[in-house]
Motif scaffolding. Structure first.
Motif, PDB file in Angstrom:
ATOM      1  N   ARG A  27       1.126  -0.657   0.310  1.00 44.47           N
ATOM      2  CA  ARG A  27      -0.461   0.101   0.004  1.00 44.47           C
ATOM      3  C   ARG A  27       0.836   1.408  -0.133  1.00 44.47           C
ATOM      4  O   ARG A  27       0.488   2.684  -0.860  1.00 44.47           O
ATOM      5  N   SER A  28       2.159   1.103   0.791  1.00 45.01           N
ATOM      6  CA  SER A  28       2.682   2.768   0.454  1.00 45.01           C
ATOM      7  C   SER A  28       3.354   2.548  -0.610  1.00 45.01           C
ATOM      8  O   SER A  28       3.609   3.762  -0.649  1.00 45.01           O
ATOM      9  N   ARG A  31       1.126   4.144  -3.537  1.00 38.53           N
ATOM     10  CA  ARG A  31       0.150   5.209  -2.105  1.00 38.53           C
ATOM     11  C   ARG A  31       1.494   5.815  -3.349  1.00 38.53           C
ATOM     12  O   ARG A  31       1.728   7.139  -3.600  1.00 38.53           O
ATOM     13  N   LYS A  44      -4.134   0.995  -7.000  1.00 43.05           N
ATOM     14  CA  LYS A  44      -4.857   1.815  -6.122  1.00 43.05           C
ATOM     15  C   LYS A  44      -4.117   1.247  -4.065  1.00 43.05           C
ATOM     16  O   LYS A  44      -4.653  -0.004  -4.788  1.00 43.05           O
ATOM     17  N   PRO A  45      -4.107   1.844  -3.674  1.00 39.53           N
ATOM     18  CA  PRO A  45      -3.574   1.386  -2.073  1.00 39.53           C
ATOM     19  C   PRO A  45      -4.397  -0.107  -1.643  1.00 39.53           C
ATOM     20  O   PRO A  45      -4.670  -1.382  -1.674  1.00 39.53           O
TER      21      PRO A  45
END
Length: 359
Positions: A27-28, A31, A44-45
């Motif tokens: 996710r990081s 992002r 997308k995260p």
């Protein structure tokens, strides 16, 4: 089929399957906009959970390859590496990789490719691994060659992206190649009493262009008649690719006292079987008459003979180019004869230097 629980340890990395434990990190990464994850990675995260639970594993389940995370000593994902286009009947596969932008320049890609290649040849029946890289991506070309791959050819305008078309270099590695040492000459700085010989850089383009466009250089060499800085930059890139292929190497020669560009010297036509090569050079107009070219050539010859076991260095000079002939003779080269109509119909004098000439 590839194992679902493969884990490959290298000196600094572990190559292992992506899993649910990587959710926060993926996710990081998504992002941040860093682009190095395998094809199909979430845009997308919010898509990280599904990708890690199923999407990233589809390639392995199909039997056509696998995606692995590169993790460092702390377990942090710093890159990704994949096998794809696997044909078990033909015994072939292809490798691809990406490193997080913050972790590039540390040799992680080369280390990961070497580790995965060793695992493939030890634990599978695959016999050949392909690797492709854009011709203008020098970093990726270096990875391929440092990992032992052979430059096999080039596909022209084979890739199209937002920057335009790119030529694609095709590399291959066979099982029997995996322990073969690289034959490329290493990047090495050499020093003489007055000179520093170093790797050419794009900062040399203005001086290199001025040297090549000088009327005397134009008259004595085969460089393009309308030589510009664009030509110089292309020459610098080609010189490095030539080195990586084991075909030659080039140096920028600069004055130790002033740091100013003085000459360009390159080795070409390397014959690794017979350990022979040819040397060529261009001296800047402002540095002529000081013996810099001969001084640099002798330093390179000693390095080539003593460090790499070469036994002959050839130099050719036009019969009308008295200055270049003086360089050869002052450097200790022996005149052997004339190669007729060798450069634009002009005769060239052939000189040679062997280790005993420098004793």
């Amino acid at each position: 089929m590839f194992d679902a629980d493969v884990s490959i340890a290298t000196e600094r990395l572990t190559l292992r399957p992506f899993g649910p434990q990587d959710t926060a990190r993926i996710r990081s990464i998504v992002r941040s906009g860093a682009r190095f994850l395998p094809p199909g990675a979430p845009a997308k995260p919010s898509g990280a959970d599904q990708w890690l639970s199923s999407g990233v594993h589809e390639l392995r389940r199909s039997g056509q390859g696998l995606h692995l995370a590169m993790t460092d000593a702390e377990g942090l994902i710093v890159g990704a590496i994949s096998l794809f286009k696997t044909s078990w009947s033909a015994g072939t596969t292809e490798v691809g990789y990406g490193v997080h932008p913050l972790y590039r320049g540390r040799g992680f890609a080369t280390e990961a490719v070497r580790g995965l290649v060793s695992w493939v040849f030890e634990f599978t029946r695959l016999r050949r691994i392909d690797l492709t890289a854009n011709l203008d991506n020098l970093a990726s070309l270096r990875v391929a060659l440092k990992a032992g791959f052979t430059w096999e050819g080039m596909l022209r305008d084979a890739v199209l992206d937002e920057e335009g078309t790119h030529d694609l270099v095709v590399f291959g590695l066979l099982r029997e190649d995996s322990r073969r040492p690289s034959v490329a000459l290493p990047r090495t700085e050499l020093r003489t009493q007055r000179l520093l010989l170093r790797a050419p850089s794009l900062a040399d383009a203005p001086d290199l262009a001025a040297t090549a466009a000088d009327p005397l250089t134009q008259a004595r060499t085969g460089v393009p008649r309308d030589y510009t800085q664009e030509h110089a930059r292309a020459f610098i890139d080609v010189s490095e690719r030539m080195r990586m292929r084991g075909a030659g190497i080039g140096w920028t020669v600069q004055e130790l006292e002033t740091g100013r560009f003085a000459a360009n010297v390159d080795l070409r036509d390397l014959d690794w079987t017979n350990r022979t090569a040819e040397v060529g050079y261009m001296t800047a107009p402002w540095a002529r008459g000081k013996g810099y070219a001969g001084e640099a050539v002798v330093a390179i010859a000693r390095w080539l003979f003593e460090r790499h076991g070469f036994c002959r260095l050839q130099l050719r000079a036009a019969v009308t180019n008295a200055a270049s002939q003086r360089v050869a003779e002052k450097a200790g080269f022996v005149r052997e004869g004339i190669a007729r109509s060798s450069l634009g119909g002009e005769d060239l004098i052939v000189y040679s230097l062997i280790p005993s000439d420098l004793a």
